[in-house]
Design a protein around this motif. Structure first.
Motif, short mmCIF file in Angstrom:
data_model
loop_
_atom_site.label_atom_id
_atom_site.label_comp_id
_atom_site.label_asym_id
_atom_site.label_seq_id
_atom_site.Cartn_x
_atom_site.Cartn_y
_atom_site.Cartn_z
N LYS A 115 2.31 4.98 0.04
CA LYS A 115 1.96 6.11 0.91
C LYS A 115 1.72 7.40 0.13
O LYS A 115 0.81 8.16 0.39
N GLU A 118 9.29 5.17 -4.95
CA GLU A 118 8.61 4.42 -3.89
C GLU A 118 8.20 3.03 -4.40
O GLU A 118 8.30 2.03 -3.67
N LYS A 158 0.75 10.04 -2.79
CA LYS A 158 -0.32 10.16 -3.78
C LYS A 158 0.24 9.99 -5.19
O LYS A 158 -0.37 9.30 -6.03
N HIS A 190 0.85 -1.19 0.00
CA HIS A 190 0.00 0.00 0.00
C HIS A 190 0.89 1.24 0.00
O HIS A 190 1.50 1.59 1.01
N ARG A 199 0.83 6.34 -5.93
CA ARG A 199 -0.40 5.59 -6.18
C ARG A 199 -0.94 5.89 -7.58
O ARG A 199 -1.42 5.00 -8.28
#
Length: 396
Positions: free
Chosen positions: A256, A292, A258, A254, A261
């Motif tokens: 972190k 990331e 934005k 998951h 993602r």
């Protein structure tokens, strides 16, 4: 596995004529894309422009195939075009903002891939940006890669083992006073799998070990040979040069940030399986988000590696189908004229090069009718390969 699943699995290898057609269609496109890229490679040409044009050609040509079928067929770039210059070993496929240009005398390694319905054809070729024959150590390193690839073509056959190829290509490189570059792997190809489990190691090292494996009929391999006049131990100099990634499908995390993602969602939609270039993403957002994703193993990076300045590096890669009637190399490009300083005198290497690539059928089966004087089991490419003074192993 149910009987239907087993049947489907069997039909997805080379025993299916449709699968063979898709491999060969992808190969035809990638061979033409390589030809296009070579025409674009000129002094002062930007590397990113050549990469973009070749990738666009692959997307366009593959997009024109299987348009009117009921079931949607995935097709397109299987590996983004790279142009790695001089002592840069591999994976240089810069972002749009990069200003790197080619210069007269540069040794270019062009690497790319195409797929039709997940059936992948890849190719890599080495070209020196100059008129006339390539001479000296530059010719040696290209001849080493070319001859090693010809030997590999003859040893990647049913019944042989991966370690036979590893040992042979090292011997060929040594004959030209060159080294096989560490860390390069030749993988089995399967539908939507560019890095299959059966692997040929370029050179044994403490960091890289592979399981012993035997080649089998109806398998497909990407044979990847990189040679160097240097130590053959390339290094990552700048992580920011890395632009090619592949989704690690077995990893989840998951994220972190934005931006991470957003980028990861875009990757999952556009490039769920095949390697891709960060050029296809928003550059500013990608810079942040990709870090990331890589840090948490969601993406596998393809780093840009370098030998020492002044070292010559050559790269030849081809796709081979292990057909019932022998080995069929479906991707390649003719090399420039080479005038190496070394010649092949080793009888074992000469014996490997003298091996045929086609299997002679046992028994008295009917011969196919061919042109007058033509043998039934001959292919378009030569059975035996003589080592000629201009670099020996030419690629048809």
């Amino acid at each position: 596995m149910s009987d239907e699943e087993t049947k489907e699995e069997q039909e997805l290898d080379l025993s299916s004529s449709e699968v063979v057609t898709k491999y060969k269609s992808a190969a035809e496109i990638v061979n033409k894309a390589l030809q296009l890229a070579l025409l674009e490679c000129k002094p002062k040409a930007k590397v990113v422009d050549v990469c973009e044009k070749a990738d666009a050609f692959i997307r366009e040509q593959s997009g024109n195939m299987y348009k009117n079928v009921k079931k949607k067929i995935e097709r397109g770039v299987a590996f983004p075009t790279c142009v790695s210059i001089n002592n840069t070993v591999c994976h240089f496929s810069p972002l749009a903002s990069d200003e790197t240009v080619m210069q007269e005398g540069d040794m270019l390694k062009i690497d790319m891939g195409c797929h039709i319905d997940g059936f992948i054809a890849v190719v890599a070729h080495t070209h020196v940006l100059q008129e006339g024959p390539v001479t000296g150590r530059a010719a040696d390193v290209i001849a080493a890669a070319s001859t090693a690839s010809e030997v590999a073509l003859r040893l990647v056959r049913p019944g042989k083992k991966n370690k036979d190829v590893t040992e042979a290509i090292q011997k060929v490189a040594a004959a030209y006073d060159c080294r096989i570059v560490e860390g390069v792997l030749s993988h089995q190809l399967k539908q939507f799998v560019i890095d299959g489990n059966k692997v040929i190691l370029s050179i044994p090292s403490p960091d890289t070990r592979v399981d012993d494996a035997e080649f089998e009929e109806n398998e497909v391999y990407a044979i990847d040979i990189v040679t160097s006049t240097g130590e053959g131990k390339p290094k990552l100099l700048d992580e920011r040069q890395t632009t090619i990634y592949k989704r690690a499908v077995d990893k989840n995390y998951h994220l972190k940030m934005k931006s991470s993602r957003f980028i990861f969602s875009e990757i999952n939609q556009k490039f769920p399986i095949m390697p891709f270039s960060a050029r296809a993403l928003d550059e500013k957002r990608a810079r942040l988000g990709l870090v990331e994703c890589v840090n948490h193993d969601l993406l596998q990076p393809y780093p840009v590696l370098h030998e020492k300045p002044g070292d010559h590096v050559a790269h030849i890669k081809f796709t081979v189908l292990l057909m019932p009637n022998g080995s069929d190399r479906i991707t390649s490009h003719q090399l420039q004229e080479l005038q190496p300083t070394k010649t092949i005198d080793d009888p074992e290497i000469k014996a490997w090069l003298a091996l045929g690539t086609k299997t002679k059928k046992k028994g008295g089966g009917k011969k196919k009718k061919g042109k007058k004087g033509e043998k039934a089991d001959e292919s378009a490419e030569p059975e035996a390969m003589d080592v000629t003074p201009n670099g020996g192993a030419s690629q048809e």
